[in-house]
Design a protein around this motif. Structure first.
Motif, PDB file in Angstrom:
ATOM      1  N   ALA A  76    -115.216 -79.566  59.687  1.00  0.00           N
ATOM      2  CA  ALA A  76    -114.366 -78.412  59.985  1.00  0.00           C
ATOM      3  C   ALA A  76    -115.172 -77.124  59.844  1.00  0.00           C
ATOM      4  N   GLU A  77    -116.116 -77.106  58.921  1.00  0.00           N
ATOM      5  CA  GLU A  77    -116.919 -75.903  58.725  1.00  0.00           C
ATOM      6  C   GLU A  77    -118.104 -75.852  59.695  1.00  0.00           C
ATOM      7  N   ALA A  78    -118.705 -77.010  59.950  1.00  0.00           N
ATOM      8  CA  ALA A  78    -119.891 -77.055  60.815  1.00  0.00           C
ATOM      9  C   ALA A  78    -119.511 -77.136  62.295  1.00  0.00           C
ATOM     10  N   GLY A 154    -109.983 -71.459  45.699  1.00  0.00           N
ATOM     11  CA  GLY A 154    -110.966 -72.124  44.835  1.00  0.00           C
ATOM     12  C   GLY A 154    -112.225 -72.623  45.495  1.00  0.00           C
ATOM     13  N   ARG A 155    -112.521 -72.140  46.699  1.00  0.00           N
ATOM     14  CA  ARG A 155    -113.751 -72.602  47.317  1.00  0.00           C
ATOM     15  C   ARG A 155    -114.897 -71.633  47.029  1.00  0.00           C
ATOM     16  N   CYS A 156    -114.556 -70.483  46.486  1.00  0.00           N
ATOM     17  CA  CYS A 156    -115.607 -69.477  46.372  1.00  0.00           C
ATOM     18  C   CYS A 156    -116.531 -69.801  45.191  1.00  0.00           C
ATOM     19  N   THR A 469     -99.379 -69.098  53.891  1.00  0.00           N
ATOM     20  CA  THR A 469     -98.910 -70.451  54.181  1.00  0.00           C
ATOM     21  C   THR A 469     -98.888 -71.345  52.945  1.00  0.00           C
ATOM     22  N   ALA A 470     -99.782 -71.079  51.992  1.00  0.00           N
ATOM     23  CA  ALA A 470     -99.877 -71.947  50.811  1.00  0.00           C
ATOM     24  C   ALA A 470     -98.787 -71.646  49.791  1.00  0.00           C
ATOM     25  N   THR A 471     -98.249 -70.454  49.836  1.00  0.00           N
ATOM     26  CA  THR A 471     -97.307 -70.005  48.817  1.00  0.00           C
ATOM     27  C   THR A 471     -95.892 -70.519  49.099  1.00  0.00           C
ATOM     28  N   LEU A 511    -119.932 -66.525  55.628  1.00  0.00           N
ATOM     29  CA  LEU A 511    -120.685 -67.770  55.695  1.00  0.00           C
ATOM     30  C   LEU A 511    -119.924 -68.864  54.972  1.00  0.00           C
ATOM     31  N   GLY A 512    -120.109 -70.092  55.415  1.00  0.00           N
ATOM     32  CA  GLY A 512    -119.576 -71.238  54.681  1.00  0.00           C
ATOM     33  C   GLY A 512    -120.682 -71.847  53.827  1.00  0.00           C
ATOM     34  N   ARG A 513    -120.270 -72.782  52.998  1.00  0.00           N
ATOM     35  CA  ARG A 513    -121.203 -73.364  52.044  1.00  0.00           C
ATOM     36  C   ARG A 513    -122.308 -74.203  52.676  1.00  0.00           C
TER      37      ARG A 513
HETATM   38  N1  LIG Z   1     -95.374 -76.912  49.060  1.00  0.00           N
HETATM   39  C1  LIG Z   1     -96.594 -76.965  48.510  1.00  0.00           C
HETATM   40  N2  LIG Z   1     -97.320 -75.843  48.422  1.00  0.00           N
HETATM   41  C2  LIG Z   1     -98.551 -75.902  47.888  1.00  0.00           C
HETATM   42  C3  LIG Z   1     -99.083 -77.110  47.386  1.00  0.00           C
HETATM   43  C4  LIG Z   1     -98.275 -78.291  47.474  1.00  0.00           C
HETATM   44  O1  LIG Z   1     -98.666 -79.397  47.056  1.00  0.00           O
HETATM   45  N3  LIG Z   1     -97.043 -78.173  48.059  1.00  0.00           N
HETATM   46  N4  LIG Z   1    -100.323 -77.117  46.811  1.00  0.00           N
HETATM   47  C5  LIG Z   1    -100.810 -75.867  46.236  1.00  0.00           C
HETATM   48  C6  LIG Z   1    -102.226 -75.980  45.871  1.00  0.00           C
HETATM   49  S1  LIG Z   1    -102.628 -77.264  44.827  1.00  0.00           S
HETATM   50  C7  LIG Z   1    -103.172 -75.102  46.283  1.00  0.00           C
HETATM   51  S2  LIG Z   1    -104.742 -75.205  45.616  1.00  0.00           S
HETATM   52  C8  LIG Z   1    -102.855 -74.034  47.255  1.00  0.00           C
HETATM   53  C9  LIG Z   1    -103.996 -73.783  48.248  1.00  0.00           C
HETATM   54  O2  LIG Z   1    -103.967 -72.482  48.654  1.00  0.00           O
HETATM   55  P1  LIG Z   1    -105.232 -71.768  49.358  1.00  0.00           P
HETATM   56  O3  LIG Z   1    -106.444 -72.041  48.583  1.00  0.00           O
HETATM   57  O4  LIG Z   1    -104.847 -70.337  49.572  1.00  0.00           O
HETATM   58  O5  LIG Z   1    -105.250 -72.460  50.771  1.00  0.00           O
HETATM   59  P2  LIG Z   1    -106.285 -73.318  51.599  1.00  0.00           P
HETATM   60  O6  LIG Z   1    -105.453 -74.011  52.620  1.00  0.00           O
HETATM   61  O7  LIG Z   1    -107.096 -74.176  50.734  1.00  0.00           O
HETATM   62  O8  LIG Z   1    -107.189 -72.222  52.338  1.00  0.00           O
HETATM   63  C10 LIG Z   1    -107.703 -72.521  53.583  1.00  0.00           C
HETATM   64  C11 LIG Z   1    -108.392 -71.334  54.216  1.00  0.00           C
HETATM   65  O9  LIG Z   1    -109.531 -70.985  53.469  1.00  0.00           O
HETATM   66  C12 LIG Z   1    -110.482 -70.399  54.340  1.00  0.00           C
HETATM   67  N5  LIG Z   1    -111.803 -70.872  53.942  1.00  0.00           N
HETATM   68  C13 LIG Z   1    -112.303 -72.114  54.040  1.00  0.00           C
HETATM   69  N6  LIG Z   1    -113.559 -72.141  53.554  1.00  0.00           N
HETATM   70  C14 LIG Z   1    -113.842 -70.900  53.138  1.00  0.00           C
HETATM   71  C15 LIG Z   1    -114.969 -70.298  52.537  1.00  0.00           C
HETATM   72  O10 LIG Z   1    -115.984 -70.924  52.280  1.00  0.00           O
HETATM   73  N7  LIG Z   1    -114.866 -68.963  52.240  1.00  0.00           N
HETATM   74  C16 LIG Z   1    -113.755 -68.237  52.522  1.00  0.00           C
HETATM   75  N8  LIG Z   1    -113.732 -66.945  52.184  1.00  0.00           N
HETATM   76  N9  LIG Z   1    -112.695 -68.786  53.099  1.00  0.00           N
HETATM   77  C17 LIG Z   1    -112.730 -70.092  53.391  1.00  0.00           C
HETATM   78  C18 LIG Z   1    -110.151 -70.817  55.725  1.00  0.00           C
HETATM   79  O11 LIG Z   1    -109.869 -69.667  56.478  1.00  0.00           O
HETATM   80  C19 LIG Z   1    -108.898 -71.647  55.595  1.00  0.00           C
HETATM   81  O12 LIG Z   1    -107.938 -71.263  56.543  1.00  0.00           O
HETATM   82  O13 LIG Z   1    -101.643 -74.372  47.969  1.00  0.00           O
HETATM   83  C20 LIG Z   1    -100.549 -74.642  47.107  1.00  0.00           C
HETATM   84  N10 LIG Z   1     -99.312 -74.759  47.846  1.00  0.00           N
END
Ligand SMILES: Nc1nc2c(c(=O)[nH]1)N[C@H]1C(S)=C(S)[C@@H](COP(=O)(O)OP(=O)(O)OC[C@H]3O[C@@H](n4cnc5c(=O)[nH]c(N)nc54)[C@H](O)[C@@H]3O)O[C@H]1N2
Ligand SMILES: Nc1nc2c(c(=O)[nH]1)N[C@H]1C(S)=C(S)[C@@H](COP(=O)(O)OP(=O)(O)OC[C@H]3O[C@@H](n4cnc5c(=O)[nH]c(N)nc54)[C@H](O)[C@@H]3O)O[C@H]1N2
Ligand SMILES: [Mo]
Length: 783
Positions: A76-78, A154-156, A469-471, A511-513
């Protein structure tokens, strides 16, 4: 795109299916020919840390470890796809918002900093200098630094996270909502109070020694595939593997290791779980208490018979507090309540108790099935009570193993990404850097959304992730983000958070990792900390996706310069010329990072000390604490059931096999037999019949929040599944709209994404307004 089919999967996890899937994803992402080389460099001493999960590398110094989902994360990154300014020229933001999350990410890597133009509703390219100048000026002009929020995913890397928290604290706020707030926050909260340390106590070698491994609420076949290798070896040497999960998850049942030629050529596989307990959603505290009750009963019996004790009285006496009160509380809890709430029979729980009482050493692992409930902190403390009873902490083959998510989520916290920093840490920052750090606690994720909603916070900056979207409570979160004056996202790919924006909005591509990070002093490596506290280097090997891209540390440094100006004495740009300079600062702030630059260059890196693992207890009591907790019988789901005439289900939102959190790789969930569709809901056969419906019918889910707000997620396909009655499972993030913002874990404030009381209605087309709002939050697929 694959055709929609539901067809039960009867093979093992891993195996040829995993290899086929990797080949397909590499092809789809058009990963260049050296893609294979990219994969081979994952988790190698001179390669990069896999951007997938936080499971540690078995041997960071040697052989390649195949991981299907790690490979997808790398692909997905490469990817060869690019989301260039052309894409944004072709579509308004309103148009882009009509597309699914899958489509958005699939546009590929972002190449250019972009700024939203209100006149055309389009993102237009902007130069880096101008972007930093504008963002910095806006932040500096806020009437209080506490008006701004600084999110972290948590990818940073450690280096980026350290600089980021330094900049933000010099700027003047502790507003650090992060993905951990939605993830393992309860593990930290529970363990810190109970054991004095908020991290797991085991190391990988303990998996080679454990007699029993208990796995609660985790799906390693999908989310931590390399963990299956460890479990497989443990199973093969006869260790008991005991899983607690409402769903039958194939990865917990059987695994064929793609690296085992014999297993592959003979279509063989290894049984993983020796025992599988399909408890009810949210029933883990009750189940753990049942196990404790059995162990205490066996111990009483042993004392009467003069047999071997089943608890560890010496450990309890020397190292713990509160055992008597805990034992009395467990004795007073009735089997009736325990069985009713866990959904397991007394015989099943006695069996689990017998395995635990008979195991010389045991590890307890847990994941999101434990942390995302109202009673998650109490549940985790109950798991740790079990460990303490038998002295299963701080000795080989034993301990607590919260299995973290993002590859550096643990490191980010270590570096100070935390809204409630300790005063000792802040004192240290002050001493080393000479500025007065803010002392008031900041906002966590839920608090951040509330603060944007009511206008207390007006600027949102995201270092990675996909906040919109994650919230939880998608509609409320989107309203919150749209109220902002400023939204900025540092990111690799386009996602919905960029489309749900404030009055002034920026996308800053990084940049990605996997990529070479070239700075003044040459190519740089970053460091990460895995789920077992190993810190090691990560260096990319691919050319940057675009020459325009900046590294995350560089973006933070330039933002700091632009915002703080002459106010800051730190040489920000010089620091990112060579990341050794950042690591020297880290070493000055954290004692356990002493001599960082030298130690991290030892192949494999180094292990951060863990006091609990050495039986030193850093909490105020200086003892490990037994924590008594009643089996909860008055949760939102109980109340909803009492109040409703119609059947109320408890819905858990989980990950499919083809996604990384909000990044959707594809529409299949191979091990659960779902292909070509994500809007599914898993349900017991008898519950389908009770509803008068049939598998394959479309339904709407309505959640029963306690705040009077109606929340409906529409159009889900009913899929018959091996899951207890009264329980449902569906994918995240399609169901996040159902999680009320006000529903979170006691103490830890983690959204209750694994226990949402819902009712099921036959699907009805939404009104036009409803449909539009569903589109806005990415709930309608148009690709
Ligand atoms: N309903 C429900 N909601 C949940 C969860 C669930 O189980 N159910 N799980 C929760 C959990 S455990 C978590 S950790 C959160 C996740 O929440 P987030 O960490 O905010 O979401 P991710 O989907 O991991 O983020 C993906 C985005 O990170 C960016 N990205 C990818 N790689 C890199 C990089 O190297 N650098 C930068 N700057 N950006 C990058 C890309 O643009 C990608 O679109 O969601 C939570 N939300
Ligand atoms: N490929 C891939 N890898 C990932 C991720 C990803 O999305 N994709 N996400 C990363 C992140 S940030 C995280 S936090 C981890 C998440 O990894 P996991 O913790 O495995 O997360 P989930 O898939 O949300 O849910 C885990 C399990 O909890 C079970 N469950 C649901 N409710 C309950 C309950 O009440 N009790 C019990 N005992 N079980 C329950 C579900 O059936 C499911 O099997 O994975 C990380 N790794
Ligand atoms: Mo997570």
């Amino acid at each position: 795109m694959s055709k929609k089919t539901i067809r039960p999967y009867d093979g093992p996890a891993g195996g040829w299916g995993a290899l086929r899937s990797v080949a397909r994803h590499l092809l789809e992402q058009q990963v260049p020919v050296h893609g294979a080389r990219t994969l081979l460099a994952a988790n190698q001493p001179d390669g990069f840390d896999c951007p997938g999960c936080a499971w540690p590398d078995r041997d960071h110094t040697s052989t390649f470890e195949f991981c299907e989902n790690g490979a997808k994360a790398v692909a997905a990154e490469a990817t060869r796809h690019r989301a260039t300014p052309d894409l944004f020229a072709r579509h308004t933001v309103a148009e882009l918002a009509q597309y699914s999350d899958h489509w958005l990410e699939n546009q590929g890597r972002l190449t250019h900093p972009m700024r939203w133009d209100s006149a055309s509703d389009k993102y237009l390219p902007i130069g880096w200098d101008e972007a930093f100048a504008r963002i910095g000026a806006q932040l500096a002009a806020l009437d209080s630094p506490d008006r701004a929020l600084f999110y972290t995913s948590g990818r940073c890397s450690n280096e980026a996270a350290f600089l980021y928290q330094l900049f933000v604290r010099e700027f003047g706020t502790n507003n650090f909502p992060d993905c951990s707030n939605m993830c393992h926050e309860p593990s930290g909260t529970a363990m810190k109070a109970q054991l004095g340390v908020g991290k797991g106590t085991v190391q990988l070698r303990d998996f080679e020694l454990a007699d029993a491994i208990f796995i609660f609420g985790q799906n390693p076949g999908t989310n931590h595939p390399r963990m299956l290798g460890e479990l497989r070896r443990a199973a093969q040497r006869g260790a008991a593997i005991v899983s607690f999960n409402p769903l039958r998850e194939r990865g917990l049942e059987r695994f064929a290791d793609p690296q085992d030629k014999r297993e592959m050529l003979h279509n063989g596989s290894t049984r993983i779980s020796s025992d599988y307990f399909q408890l009810r959603i949210g029933g883990d505290l009750a189940a753990a208490k049942g196990i404790a009750k059995r162990v205490l009963e066996l111990d009483a019996q042993a004392q009467r018979d003069g047999g071997e004790r089943r608890i560890d009285p010496d450990f309890i006496a020397e190292h713990t507090q509160g055992f008597e009160a805990f034992a009395a509380d467990v004795a007073a809890e009735s089997w009736e309540t325990i069985c009713a709430e866990s959904g397991l029979s007394r015989a099943e729980l006695e069996r689990a108790g017998d395995i635990y009482a008979g195991a010389g050493s045991a590890i307890f692992c847990w994941g999101m099935g434990i942390t995302q409930h109202k009673h998650s902190v109490a549940t985790i403390q109950m798991l740790c009570n079990l460990l303490l009873m038998r002295g299963n902490l701080g000795r080989p083959g034993a301990g607590a193993c919260p299995v973290r998510g993002h590859s550096n989520v643990q490191g980010d916290r270590t570096m100070g990404i935390y809204e409630k920093p300790s005063s000792a840490f802040l004192d240290r920052l002050q001493q080393v850097f000479g500025f007065e750090p803010p002392r008031a606690p900041g906002h966590d994720t839920v608090g951040a959304i509330q603060a944007m909603l009511d206008g207390r916070c007006t600027a949102f900056f995201g270092l990675g992730g996909n906040f919109a979207t994650a919230t939880p409570d998608t509609e409320a979160t989107h309203r919150a983000l749209r109220r902002c004056e400023l939204t900025v996202h540092v990111t690799t790919k386009l996602n919905r958070s960029h489309l749900v924006h404030g009055r002034d909005a920026y996308i800053l591509p990084c940049l990605g990792r996997t990529e070479i990070d070239l700075q003044d002093n040459g190519p740089q490596a970053v460091t990460v900390e895995d789920s077992m506290s190993m810190v090691h280097l990560s260096a990319g090997i691919n050319a940057p996706a675009d020459p325009m891209l900046l590294s995350e540390p560089a973006i933070v440094a330039r933002l700091a310069e632009a915002t703080l100006g002459a106010r800051s004495k730190l040489p920000w740009r010089w620091l990112v010329g060579d990341y050794d300079r950042i690591r020297d600062l880290i070493a000055q702030v954290f004692d356990e990072f002493g001599d960082f630059n030298r130690r991290v260059r030892v192949p494999g890196g180094f292990h951060l000390p863990n006091a609990a693992a050495e039986r030193r207890w850093l909490n105020p009591e200086a003892k490990a604490l037994f924590k008594a907790h009643a089996v909860p019988t008055d949760l939102p789901v109980h109340r909803a059931r009492a109040a409703q005439a119609q059947p109320v289900f408890n819905l858990a939102t989980t990950r499919s096999h083809d996604q990384y959190n909000t990044t959707i790789y594809g529409l299949n969930d191979r091990y659960r037999g779902v292909f070509g569709e994500r809007r599914v809901v898993f349900i017991h056969r008898d519950d389908i019949a009770m509803l008068g419906l049939q598998a394959g019918d479309w339904v709407d889910l309505e959640s029963l929040g306690e705040d009077g707000v109606q929340r409906i997620a529409r159009r889900f396909l009913l899929v018959e599944y091996d899951i207890p009655r009264g329980c449902l499972a569906a994918y995240y993030p399609e169901t996040n709209a159902l999680v009320p913002l006000s529903s979170f874990a006691d103490e830890a404030r983690t959204p209750t994404s694994k226990s949402i009381p819902v009712v099921v209605h036959p699907h009805r087309r939404a009104t036009d307004a409803g449909l539009q709002s569903a589109r806005d939050i990415g709930h309608v697929r148009v690709d």
